[in-house]
Design a protein around this motif. Sequence first.
Motif, PDB file in Angstrom:
ATOM      1  N   LEU A   1       0.904  -1.546  -0.085  1.00 20.73           N
ATOM      2  CA  LEU A   1       0.202   0.121  -0.356  1.00 20.73           C
ATOM      3  C   LEU A   1       0.775   1.608  -0.365  1.00 20.73           C
ATOM      4  O   LEU A   1       0.340   2.069  -0.408  1.00 20.73           O
ATOM      5  N   ILE A   2       1.917   1.353   0.166  1.00 16.21           N
ATOM      6  CA  ILE A   2       2.688   2.048   0.738  1.00 16.21           C
ATOM      7  C   ILE A   2       3.408   3.106  -1.337  1.00 16.21           C
ATOM      8  O   ILE A   2       2.996   4.641  -0.698  1.00 16.21           O
ATOM      9  N   PRO A   3       3.106   2.381  -2.397  1.00 14.11           N
ATOM     10  CA  PRO A   3       3.066   3.272  -3.663  1.00 14.11           C
ATOM     11  C   PRO A   3       2.624   3.970  -3.624  1.00 14.11           C
ATOM     12  O   PRO A   3       1.390   5.110  -4.340  1.00 14.11           O
ATOM     13  N   ILE A   4       0.509   3.251  -3.203  1.00 10.32           N
ATOM     14  CA  ILE A   4      -0.714   4.323  -3.213  1.00 10.32           C
ATOM     15  C   ILE A   4      -0.821   4.399  -2.312  1.00 10.32           C
ATOM     16  O   ILE A   4      -1.042   5.624  -2.651  1.00 10.32           O
ATOM     17  N   LEU A   5      -0.583   4.483  -1.072  1.00 18.82           N
ATOM     18  CA  LEU A   5      -0.257   6.383  -0.140  1.00 18.82           C
ATOM     19  C   LEU A   5       0.572   7.442  -0.884  1.00 18.82           C
ATOM     20  O   LEU A   5      -0.429   8.396  -0.748  1.00 18.82           O
ATOM     21  N   ALA A   6       1.539   7.160  -1.601  1.00 14.61           N
ATOM     22  CA  ALA A   6       2.485   8.253  -1.429  1.00 14.61           C
ATOM     23  C   ALA A   6       1.549   8.912  -3.160  1.00 14.61           C
ATOM     24  O   ALA A   6       1.913   9.837  -2.938  1.00 14.61           O
ATOM     25  N   ASP A   7       1.040   8.009  -3.673  1.00 12.90           N
ATOM     26  CA  ASP A   7      -0.075   8.704  -5.193  1.00 12.90           C
ATOM     27  C   ASP A   7      -0.989   9.322  -4.661  1.00 12.90           C
ATOM     28  O   ASP A   7      -1.667  10.361  -4.453  1.00 12.90           O
ATOM     29  N   THR A   8      -2.135   8.702  -3.534  1.00  9.78           N
ATOM     30  CA  THR A   8      -3.208   9.043  -3.267  1.00  9.78           C
ATOM     31  C   THR A   8      -3.295  10.361  -2.027  1.00  9.78           C
ATOM     32  O   THR A   8      -3.586  11.911  -1.627  1.00  9.78           O
ATOM     33  N   LEU A   9      -1.893  10.739  -1.583  1.00 10.59           N
ATOM     34  CA  LEU A   9      -1.834  11.464  -0.272  1.00 10.59           C
ATOM     35  C   LEU A   9      -0.631  12.704  -0.671  1.00 10.59           C
ATOM     36  O   LEU A   9       0.105  13.661  -0.046  1.00 10.59           O
ATOM     37  N   ASP A  10      -0.072  12.711  -1.771  1.00  8.84           N
ATOM     38  CA  ASP A  10       0.718  13.302  -2.467  1.00  8.84           C
ATOM     39  C   ASP A  10      -0.543  14.537  -2.451  1.00  8.84           C
ATOM     40  O   ASP A  10      -1.390  15.356  -3.731  1.00  8.84           O
ATOM     41  N   GLY A  11       0.229  15.918  -2.315  1.00  5.69           N
ATOM     42  CA  GLY A  11      -0.539  16.707  -2.235  1.00  5.69           C
ATOM     43  C   GLY A  11      -0.621  17.031  -0.725  1.00  5.69           C
ATOM     44  O   GLY A  11      -1.141  18.550  -0.123  1.00  5.69           O
ATOM     45  N   TYR A  12      -0.766  16.419   0.622  1.00  4.49           N
ATOM     46  CA  TYR A  12      -1.370  16.552   1.543  1.00  4.49           C
ATOM     47  C   TYR A  12       0.352  16.639   2.210  1.00  4.49           C
ATOM     48  O   TYR A  12       1.203  15.161   2.962  1.00  4.49           O
ATOM     49  N   ASP A  13       0.588  17.466   2.150  1.00  9.24           N
ATOM     50  CA  ASP A  13       2.081  17.725   2.825  1.00  9.24           C
ATOM     51  C   ASP A  13       1.753  18.118   4.936  1.00  9.24           C
ATOM     52  O   ASP A  13       3.111  17.981   4.983  1.00  9.24           O
ATOM     53  N   ASN A  14       1.549  17.877   5.033  1.00  7.96           N
ATOM     54  CA  ASN A  14       1.142  17.472   6.692  1.00  7.96           C
ATOM     55  C   ASN A  14       1.055  16.049   7.115  1.00  7.96           C
ATOM     56  O   ASN A  14       0.533  15.970   8.426  1.00  7.96           O
ATOM     57  N   VAL A  15       0.928  14.663   6.147  1.00  6.45           N
ATOM     58  CA  VAL A  15       0.882  13.842   6.311  1.00  6.45           C
ATOM     59  C   VAL A  15       2.440  13.047   6.714  1.00  6.45           C
ATOM     60  O   VAL A  15       2.493  13.279   5.789  1.00  6.45           O
ATOM     61  N   GLN A  16       2.618  12.248   7.217  1.00  7.22           N
ATOM     62  CA  GLN A  16       3.261  11.358   7.056  1.00  7.22           C
ATOM     63  C   GLN A  16       3.511   9.898   7.303  1.00  7.22           C
ATOM     64  O   GLN A  16       3.039   9.150   7.811  1.00  7.22           O
ATOM     65  N   VAL A  17       3.391   8.821   6.503  1.00 10.06           N
ATOM     66  CA  VAL A  17       2.880   7.313   6.538  1.00 10.06           C
ATOM     67  C   VAL A  17       4.235   6.779   6.946  1.00 10.06           C
ATOM     68  O   VAL A  17       5.632   7.027   6.944  1.00 10.06           O
ATOM     69  N   ILE A  18       3.876   5.215   8.559  1.00  8.03           N
ATOM     70  CA  ILE A  18       4.967   4.820   8.715  1.00  8.03           C
ATOM     71  C   ILE A  18       5.050   3.583   8.699  1.00  8.03           C
ATOM     72  O   ILE A  18       3.743   2.827   8.530  1.00  8.03           O
ATOM     73  N   ASN A  19       5.312   3.015   7.602  1.00  7.79           N
ATOM     74  CA  ASN A  19       5.576   2.209   7.540  1.00  7.79           C
ATOM     75  C   ASN A  19       5.791   0.429   8.415  1.00  7.79           C
ATOM     76  O   ASN A  19       7.420   0.395   8.365  1.00  7.79           O
ATOM     77  N   GLU A  20       5.081   0.319   8.986  1.00  5.41           N
ATOM     78  CA  GLU A  20       5.117  -0.352  10.622  1.00  5.41           C
ATOM     79  C   GLU A  20       4.179  -1.365  10.657  1.00  5.41           C
ATOM     80  O   GLU A  20       3.120  -1.052  10.612  1.00  5.41           O
ATOM     81  N   ASP A  21       4.416  -1.838  11.945  1.00  2.00           N
ATOM     82  CA  ASP A  21       3.371  -2.861  12.907  1.00  2.00           C
ATOM     83  C   ASP A  21       2.654  -2.311  13.666  1.00  2.00           C
ATOM     84  O   ASP A  21       4.227  -1.592  14.662  1.00  2.00           O
ATOM     85  N   VAL A  22       2.425  -1.944  13.837  1.00  2.00           N
ATOM     86  CA  VAL A  22       1.370  -0.138  15.013  1.00  2.00           C
ATOM     87  C   VAL A  22       1.652  -0.963  16.371  1.00  2.00           C
ATOM     88  O   VAL A  22       2.275  -0.479  16.866  1.00  2.00           O
ATOM     89  N   LEU A  23       1.825  -2.146  16.606  1.00  3.23           N
ATOM     90  CA  LEU A  23       2.048  -3.040  17.566  1.00  3.23           C
ATOM     91  C   LEU A  23       4.271  -3.007  17.836  1.00  3.23           C
ATOM     92  O   LEU A  23       4.296  -2.929  18.973  1.00  3.23           O
ATOM     93  N   LYS A  24       4.578  -2.219  17.321  1.00  5.71           N
ATOM     94  CA  LYS A  24       5.667  -2.610  17.176  1.00  5.71           C
ATOM     95  C   LYS A  24       6.471  -0.958  17.184  1.00  5.71           C
ATOM     96  O   LYS A  24       7.914  -0.874  17.523  1.00  5.71           O
TER      97      LYS A  24
END
Length: 291
Positions: free
Chosen positions: A83-106
């Motif tokens: 989903l990371i490349p998809i998020l890079a596309d759909t969130l392009d232009g939303y400069d207040n978002v950071q995506v963290i590719n991790e298991d949230v429990l960790k």
Amino acid sequence: MKEPTLGNPQNTIAVLQKYNFVFQKKFGQNFLIDTHVLDKIIRSAEITKDDFVLEIGPGIGTMTQYLACAAGKVAAVEIDRALIPILADTLDGYDNVQVINEDVLKVDIAELAKRENDGKPIKVVANLPYYITTPIIMGLFENHVPMKSITVMVQKEVADRMQVGPGTKDYGALSLAVQYYAKPYIVANVPPNCFMPRPKVGSAVIRLERYEKPPVQVEDERLMFRIIRASFNQRRKTLANGLKNSPELSFTKEQIETAIEHLGKGASVRGEALTLEEFAALSNELSLIKE
């Protein structure tokens, strides 16, 4: 800031087809395709430009777009690398978002809040996979992450469990844990047709408003939760037998029965009959005894 483009079936399908995305059953992926529900989640979470929001499981970024428009900053934690490349596309232009590719429990969320929000309380918003709802919510509370609220989409049955009281079949350890840390209320029930793919069960949005101080005073929080778990592990057993048989506890039968007696309860009482206040009192009574 761009207006959200996702949240309806056509645009969601277009994104999924563009990337040949395959839903992963192991991650419990069900994407929201109803803009009314999305608006309701954002409203009920009371997001403002002063807020740092943690989103768990952004998927293709549907709710993330809405959060980005409402919040100051958003951190979206996504476990699925596809989903990371998809998020890079759909969130392009939303400069207040950071995506963290991790298991949230960790992820060390307390550290994230400290770093990104100066340690001030954050707001958590999520469309949670059913199989991992309880560990995520309990992890947020038990790790004492600074939070104002958690607003989450969960399985309807789990939302009901979080807010019920003693004597009901859904009442259990999750009900007591949530109600110790927060005030729960169901914002909306959400039918299966609001998701792609459709889940087999109904969902609900529940908001958990974090207490500044728990509603009961407990000498030993960890002991109280060990007692609560032992009380519901074997629902058919009496409270005394449940506590006596628990590998987590080492009180004698006499100590347990005396403590229950001091609550004003009979020997045959079951754990599901006790309120949070009574579990706190029982825990405080037993904490006077050295295990």
